[in-house]
Design an enzyme around this catalytic site. Structure first.
Site, mmCIF file in Angstrom:
data_model
loop_
_atom_site.group_PDB
_atom_site.id
_atom_site.type_symbol
_atom_site.label_atom_id
_atom_site.label_comp_id
_atom_site.label_asym_id
_atom_site.label_seq_id
_atom_site.Cartn_x
_atom_site.Cartn_y
_atom_site.Cartn_z
ATOM 1 N N TYR A 14 1.060 -1.129 -0.127
ATOM 2 C CA TYR A 14 0.007 -0.043 0.010
ATOM 3 C C TYR A 14 0.702 1.127 0.000
ATOM 4 C CZ TYR A 14 -3.709 -3.106 1.474
ATOM 5 O OH TYR A 14 -4.459 -4.238 1.551
ATOM 6 N N HIS A 19 -4.364 6.131 -1.710
ATOM 7 C CA HIS A 19 -4.877 6.204 -0.403
ATOM 8 C C HIS A 19 -3.933 6.364 0.847
ATOM 9 C CE1 HIS A 19 -8.527 5.962 1.549
ATOM 10 N NE2 HIS A 19 -8.650 4.398 2.006
ATOM 11 N N TYR A 64 -4.673 0.003 9.981
ATOM 12 C CA TYR A 64 -5.423 -0.259 8.830
ATOM 13 C C TYR A 64 -6.334 1.013 8.888
ATOM 14 C CZ TYR A 64 -3.144 -4.379 7.067
ATOM 15 O OH TYR A 64 -2.367 -5.409 6.450
ATOM 16 N N ASN A 66 -9.542 1.964 8.211
ATOM 17 C CA ASN A 66 -10.788 1.918 8.822
ATOM 18 C C ASN A 66 -10.897 1.782 10.303
ATOM 19 O OD1 ASN A 66 -11.543 1.495 6.196
ATOM 20 N ND2 ASN A 66 -12.974 -0.250 6.355
ATOM 21 N N ASN A 113 -13.325 6.301 5.220
ATOM 22 C CA ASN A 113 -13.369 5.462 6.006
ATOM 23 C C ASN A 113 -12.473 5.826 7.262
ATOM 24 O OD1 ASN A 113 -15.400 4.216 4.935
ATOM 25 N ND2 ASN A 113 -14.405 2.813 4.327
#
EC number: 3.1.1.29
Length: 201
Positions: A14, A19, A64, A66, A113
């Site tokens: 990631y 993001h 993470y 969320n 989120n």
């Protein structure tokens, strides 16, 4: 003491995705001010330093996206700060033009989120945030796949400038306050919140 939080997902897969621009912005700030973000604390990688004469803690939650609120809540509690006054959250925004910067003092999550998790954990929308635009020029059919896709080589110069702008926005906020930062970086009217962003995990 000011807490500066960049949002993203942990893991090499990631690292260079739209993001994770919040993480990358914290990395850029750390680089500019010689702060080492390597301590594991409150479910985050953290580092302490001084920016514009202000003591700061840089943080990248490792929960993470969320679940970012769990880490932020612990950090706010441990540092004994007021999250509505002493925190800046930096994150990507799918509703803003690619590479643009917006400074905002409060508001909804706008479909993000990670921000929603922080709002839920702190039970308030009243915290300062720096949003980095990631909206592509083409129409998206799958927002989740896009925000987790690898940055393209052609996008890197724009991303590089956006990270510098985010670091500069932090400096202006700490030196002069959010008002001057908004006057400098919020040059174009914001689009309405579409809630179209999809966050990972």
């Amino acid at each position: 003491m000011k807490l500066i939080v960049g949002l993203g997902n942990p893991g090499m897969q990631y690292q260079f995705t739209p993001h994770n621009l919040g993480f990358l912005a914290v990395d850029r700030i750390a680089e500019k001010y010689g702060i080492r973000v390597a301590n594991r604390n409150c479910k985050a990688l953290t580092g302490r330093g001084v920016i514009e004469g202000v003591d700061v803690v840089l943080a990248k939650p490792e929960t993470y996206m969320n679940l970012s609120g769990a880490s932020v809540q612990e950090l706010v509690s441990e540092l004994e700060i007021d999250g509505t006054k002493d925190m800046i959250v930096i994150y990507d925004d799918l509703d803003l033009p690619y590479g643009s910067i917006r400074v905002r003092e409060r508001g909804s999550a706008g479909g993000h989120n990670g921000v929603q998790s922080i709002i839920g954990a702190l039970d308030t929308q009243e915290f300062l945030r720096i949003r980095i635009g990631i909206a592509p020029e083409f129409k998206l059919s799958d927002g989740a796949s896009y925000v987790l896709s690898q940055l393209k080589k052609s996008q890197l110069p724009v991303v590089d400038q956006a990270l510098d702008d985010a670091a500069e926005a932090v400096k202006v906020i700490l030196r002069e306050g959010p008002g001057p930062a908004m006057n400098r970086f919020n040059r174009k009217p914001e689009p309405p919140e579409s809630g179209g962003e999809v966050a990972a995990k």
